[in-house]
Scaffold this motif. Sequence first.
Motif, PDB file in Angstrom:
ATOM      1  N   TYR A   1      -3.124  -4.350 -14.213  1.00  0.00           N
ATOM      2  CA  TYR A   1      -2.407  -3.500 -13.275  1.00  0.00           C
ATOM      3  C   TYR A   1      -2.733  -2.051 -13.599  1.00  0.00           C
ATOM      4  O   TYR A   1      -3.207  -1.733 -14.689  1.00  0.00           O
ATOM      5  CB  TYR A   1      -0.896  -3.751 -13.353  1.00  0.00           C
ATOM      6  N   HIS A   2      -2.458  -1.176 -12.633  1.00  0.00           N
ATOM      7  CA  HIS A   2      -2.718   0.239 -12.864  1.00  0.00           C
ATOM      8  C   HIS A   2      -1.413   1.014 -12.843  1.00  0.00           C
ATOM      9  O   HIS A   2      -0.348   0.454 -12.523  1.00  0.00           O
ATOM     10  CB  HIS A   2      -3.749   0.779 -11.868  1.00  0.00           C
ATOM     11  N   LEU A   3      -1.480   2.281 -13.189  1.00  0.00           N
ATOM     12  CA  LEU A   3      -0.278   3.106 -13.275  1.00  0.00           C
ATOM     13  C   LEU A   3       0.500   3.142 -11.964  1.00  0.00           C
ATOM     14  O   LEU A   3       1.724   3.200 -11.964  1.00  0.00           O
ATOM     15  CB  LEU A   3      -0.645   4.546 -13.647  1.00  0.00           C
ATOM     16  N   GLY A   4      -0.213   3.112 -10.844  1.00  0.00           N
ATOM     17  CA  GLY A   4       0.445   3.120  -9.536  1.00  0.00           C
ATOM     18  C   GLY A   4       1.304   1.880  -9.346  1.00  0.00           C
ATOM     19  O   GLY A   4       2.450   1.966  -8.902  1.00  0.00           O
ATOM     20  N   ASN A   5       0.771   0.717  -9.702  1.00  0.00           N
ATOM     21  CA  ASN A   5       1.551  -0.515  -9.596  1.00  0.00           C
ATOM     22  C   ASN A   5       2.809  -0.423 -10.451  1.00  0.00           C
ATOM     23  O   ASN A   5       3.895  -0.809 -10.037  1.00  0.00           O
ATOM     24  CB  ASN A   5       0.763  -1.746 -10.097  1.00  0.00           C
ATOM     25  N   PHE A   6       2.636   0.114 -11.649  1.00  0.00           N
ATOM     26  CA  PHE A   6       3.775   0.161 -12.557  1.00  0.00           C
ATOM     27  C   PHE A   6       4.815   1.169 -12.084  1.00  0.00           C
ATOM     28  O   PHE A   6       5.986   0.838 -11.924  1.00  0.00           O
ATOM     29  CB  PHE A   6       3.332   0.473 -13.997  1.00  0.00           C
ATOM     30  N   LEU A   7       4.383   2.405 -11.847  1.00  0.00           N
ATOM     31  CA  LEU A   7       5.357   3.449 -11.508  1.00  0.00           C
ATOM     32  C   LEU A   7       5.901   3.285 -10.090  1.00  0.00           C
ATOM     33  O   LEU A   7       7.019   3.676  -9.807  1.00  0.00           O
ATOM     34  CB  LEU A   7       4.734   4.832 -11.684  1.00  0.00           C
ATOM     35  N   GLY A   8       5.099   2.677  -9.207  1.00  0.00           N
ATOM     36  CA  GLY A   8       5.533   2.522  -7.827  1.00  0.00           C
ATOM     37  C   GLY A   8       6.323   1.249  -7.573  1.00  0.00           C
ATOM     38  O   GLY A   8       7.069   1.182  -6.603  1.00  0.00           O
ATOM     39  N   ALA A   9       6.157   0.249  -8.405  1.00  0.00           N
ATOM     40  CA  ALA A   9       6.817  -1.023  -8.100  1.00  0.00           C
ATOM     41  C   ALA A   9       7.485  -1.652  -9.319  1.00  0.00           C
ATOM     42  O   ALA A   9       8.696  -1.811  -9.372  1.00  0.00           O
ATOM     43  CB  ALA A   9       5.799  -1.988  -7.494  1.00  0.00           C
TER      44      ALA A   9
ATOM     45  N   THR B   1      10.805   6.258  -6.135  1.00  0.00           N
ATOM     46  CA  THR B   1       9.492   5.656  -6.313  1.00  0.00           C
ATOM     47  C   THR B   1       8.399   6.714  -6.274  1.00  0.00           C
ATOM     48  O   THR B   1       8.232   7.418  -5.283  1.00  0.00           O
ATOM     49  CB  THR B   1       9.227   4.603  -5.232  1.00  0.00           C
ATOM     50  N   ALA B   2       7.710   6.802  -7.363  1.00  0.00           N
ATOM     51  CA  ALA B   2       6.616   7.761  -7.420  1.00  0.00           C
ATOM     52  C   ALA B   2       5.394   7.182  -6.719  1.00  0.00           C
ATOM     53  O   ALA B   2       5.048   6.028  -6.928  1.00  0.00           O
ATOM     54  CB  ALA B   2       6.295   8.062  -8.871  1.00  0.00           C
ATOM     55  N   LYS B   3       4.772   7.988  -5.877  1.00  0.00           N
ATOM     56  CA  LYS B   3       3.482   7.584  -5.329  1.00  0.00           C
ATOM     57  C   LYS B   3       2.408   8.235  -6.191  1.00  0.00           C
ATOM     58  O   LYS B   3       2.339   9.455  -6.300  1.00  0.00           O
ATOM     59  CB  LYS B   3       3.377   8.018  -3.871  1.00  0.00           C
ATOM     60  N   ILE B   4       1.596   7.407  -6.804  1.00  0.00           N
ATOM     61  CA  ILE B   4       0.602   7.912  -7.740  1.00  0.00           C
ATOM     62  C   ILE B   4      -0.736   8.028  -7.022  1.00  0.00           C
ATOM     63  O   ILE B   4      -1.166   7.104  -6.341  1.00  0.00           O
ATOM     64  CB  ILE B   4       0.485   6.963  -8.960  1.00  0.00           C
ATOM     65  N   LEU B   5      -1.371   9.157  -7.206  1.00  0.00           N
ATOM     66  CA  LEU B   5      -2.617   9.408  -6.484  1.00  0.00           C
ATOM     67  C   LEU B   5      -3.835   9.209  -7.376  1.00  0.00           C
ATOM     68  O   LEU B   5      -3.744   9.247  -8.609  1.00  0.00           O
ATOM     69  CB  LEU B   5      -2.596  10.833  -5.909  1.00  0.00           C
TER      70      LEU B   5
ATOM     71  N   SER C   1      -5.742  10.579  -1.805  1.00  0.00           N
ATOM     72  CA  SER C   1      -5.454   9.177  -1.493  1.00  0.00           C
ATOM     73  C   SER C   1      -4.799   8.512  -2.701  1.00  0.00           C
ATOM     74  O   SER C   1      -4.874   9.012  -3.828  1.00  0.00           O
ATOM     75  CB  SER C   1      -6.726   8.433  -1.090  1.00  0.00           C
ATOM     76  N   LYS C   2      -4.129   7.377  -2.479  1.00  0.00           N
ATOM     77  CA  LYS C   2      -3.356   6.787  -3.564  1.00  0.00           C
ATOM     78  C   LYS C   2      -4.246   6.092  -4.579  1.00  0.00           C
ATOM     79  O   LYS C   2      -5.355   5.656  -4.266  1.00  0.00           O
ATOM     80  CB  LYS C   2      -2.294   5.833  -3.014  1.00  0.00           C
ATOM     81  N   MET C   3      -3.758   6.049  -5.790  1.00  0.00           N
ATOM     82  CA  MET C   3      -4.454   5.299  -6.823  1.00  0.00           C
ATOM     83  C   MET C   3      -4.413   3.834  -6.400  1.00  0.00           C
ATOM     84  O   MET C   3      -3.349   3.283  -6.162  1.00  0.00           O
ATOM     85  CB  MET C   3      -3.741   5.490  -8.165  1.00  0.00           C
ATOM     86  N   SER C   4      -5.583   3.213  -6.288  1.00  0.00           N
ATOM     87  CA  SER C   4      -5.616   1.841  -5.789  1.00  0.00           C
ATOM     88  C   SER C   4      -6.772   1.082  -6.410  1.00  0.00           C
ATOM     89  O   SER C   4      -7.878   1.596  -6.564  1.00  0.00           O
ATOM     90  CB  SER C   4      -5.784   1.863  -4.265  1.00  0.00           C
ATOM     91  N   LYS C   5      -6.460  -0.158  -6.750  1.00  0.00           N
ATOM     92  CA  LYS C   5      -7.477  -1.027  -7.320  1.00  0.00           C
ATOM     93  C   LYS C   5      -8.652  -1.188  -6.355  1.00  0.00           C
ATOM     94  O   LYS C   5      -9.801  -1.247  -6.770  1.00  0.00           O
ATOM     95  CB  LYS C   5      -6.842  -2.400  -7.560  1.00  0.00           C
ATOM     96  N   SER C   6      -8.324  -1.280  -5.070  1.00  0.00           N
ATOM     97  CA  SER C   6      -9.388  -1.589  -4.122  1.00  0.00           C
ATOM     98  C   SER C   6     -10.171  -0.359  -3.671  1.00  0.00           C
ATOM     99  O   SER C   6     -11.315  -0.479  -3.280  1.00  0.00           O
ATOM    100  CB  SER C   6      -8.812  -2.332  -2.905  1.00  0.00           C
TER     101      SER C   6
HETATM  102  P1  ADP Z   1      -3.621  -1.833  -4.893  1.00  0.00           P
HETATM  103  O1  ADP Z   1      -3.542  -0.758  -3.826  1.00  0.00           O
HETATM  104  O2  ADP Z   1      -4.097  -1.297  -6.181  1.00  0.00           O
HETATM  105  O3  ADP Z   1      -4.361  -3.049  -4.404  1.00  0.00           O
HETATM  106  P2  ADP Z   1      -1.268  -3.299  -4.289  1.00  0.00           P
HETATM  107  O4  ADP Z   1      -1.427  -2.948  -2.858  1.00  0.00           O
HETATM  108  O5  ADP Z   1      -1.559  -4.692  -4.726  1.00  0.00           O
HETATM  109  O6  ADP Z   1      -2.115  -2.282  -5.150  1.00  0.00           O
HETATM  110  O7  ADP Z   1       0.205  -2.904  -4.714  1.00  0.00           O
HETATM  111  C1  ADP Z   1       1.050  -3.643  -5.536  1.00  0.00           C
HETATM  112  C2  ADP Z   1       2.345  -2.861  -5.667  1.00  0.00           C
HETATM  113  O8  ADP Z   1       2.112  -1.618  -6.326  1.00  0.00           O
HETATM  114  C3  ADP Z   1       2.967  -2.509  -4.323  1.00  0.00           C
HETATM  115  O9  ADP Z   1       4.376  -2.629  -4.434  1.00  0.00           O
HETATM  116  C4  ADP Z   1       2.561  -1.082  -4.099  1.00  0.00           C
HETATM  117  O10 ADP Z   1       3.478  -0.376  -3.316  1.00  0.00           O
HETATM  118  C5  ADP Z   1       2.504  -0.534  -5.513  1.00  0.00           C
HETATM  119  N1  ADP Z   1       1.482   0.497  -5.617  1.00  0.00           N
HETATM  120  C6  ADP Z   1       0.147   0.307  -5.557  1.00  0.00           C
HETATM  121  N2  ADP Z   1      -0.519   1.457  -5.697  1.00  0.00           N
HETATM  122  C7  ADP Z   1       0.413   2.428  -5.842  1.00  0.00           C
HETATM  123  C8  ADP Z   1       0.363   3.842  -6.031  1.00  0.00           C
HETATM  124  N3  ADP Z   1      -0.796   4.483  -6.115  1.00  0.00           N
HETATM  125  N4  ADP Z   1       1.523   4.537  -6.158  1.00  0.00           N
HETATM  126  C9  ADP Z   1       2.705   3.883  -6.089  1.00  0.00           C
HETATM  127  N5  ADP Z   1       2.831   2.559  -5.913  1.00  0.00           N
HETATM  128  C10 ADP Z   1       1.711   1.823  -5.789  1.00  0.00           C
END
Ligand code: ADP
Length: 330
Positions: free
Chosen positions: A17-25, A185-189, A196-201
């Motif tokens: 998992y990444h920081l966004g997943n943790f801090l956001g969910a 809920t913090a949105k992590i960039l 754009s948001k921090m995202s695995k994809s």
């Molecule tokens: P990813 O975008 O990395 O594929 P997911 O869409 O699987 O992540 O998200 C899993 C959970 O983590 C969701 O509840 C989503 O809202 C949260 N989440 C993912 N990325 C972020 C982010 N950058 N900031 C805050 N919450 C996030």
Amino acid sequence: ASRPRVLSGIQPTADSYHLGNFLGAVRNWVTMQDTHDAFYMVVDLHAITGGHEPKALRERTRVSLAQLLAVGLDPQRSTIFVQSHVPEHAQLAWILSCLTGFGEASRMVQFKDKSAKQGADRSSVGLFTYPILQAADILLYQADEVPVGEDQRQHMELTRDLAGRFNGLFGQTFTLPRPYIVKETAKILDLQDPTSKMSKSSSSPAGLIELLEEPPRSAKKVKSAVTDTGREIIYDPVEKPGVSNLLTIFSALSGRPVPALVEAYEGKGYGDLKKDLAEVVVEFVTPIQRETKRFLDDPAELDKMLAIGAAKAREVASATLASVYDRVGF
Ligand code: ADP
Ligand code: NA
């Protein structure tokens, strides 16, 4: 009075998992254990809509669970399980799919977005019916509340519509869940592209902080994060998204409010902020990595925990499904 029941799921993720997943969910999941009757699951059924490799999926599911336990999900206080261990999810999804209009399902924008990326003809029917499985996930447990982000609102509405429709046709069976909007809920960039948001994809490796990567690697990413023009450390997401993102992460991990951080860094430079944040990140992930490893090093114990979680989940799920089957005429 009993606590409201909450249900939430997360996909098993490749590697970490990444920081966004943790801090956001997931961080909210941990706190909700004190206020809710919580059901949390790793949604492996949802993970196969786009093709997958069996061995990798099995591994990802376990590593995901180990991380969830490592950050503080507690099987003594909540029900923690793997979706596929509870066959009632797929069983209820079928019944709900027979109550869903084809046009209604076709209006789900997330499918439109995702299938547009893959090419509509190459998307699976599973990707199309994904929101119906999600509805089943929630309704099986008679959840009162479901934490939702903006992108899940439409699916949540579908869930409520299906619950109401079933209740209307066959008699009161399902609780209508409320969306639970988490206040803080913090949105992590993305560290390299803070628009754009921090995202695995979609994030580049340098833009993404993974919980299980080598801590020096995370430190380096923090230190080379994109910052903004000017030198002042102020919180201004529009003009200074890079610095603001670092402040958000810093605050979330340290518990220090953003204004206090801004005050503390008055007259200092971006380099000072990054250096300190790198340390905070390393201190944060180090124990998580140790705990994750501890869970993975004891497969028998993890299996036992999963079996207990599945049994607790099935107790509720099977009772709901039995009454659904009865009402439907099976
Ligand atoms: P990813 O975008 O990395 O594929 P997911 O869409 O699987 O992540 O998200 C899993 C959970 O983590 C969701 O509840 C989503 O809202 C949260 N989440 C993912 N990325 C972020 C982010 N950058 N900031 C805050 N919450 C996030
Ligand atoms: Na995503």
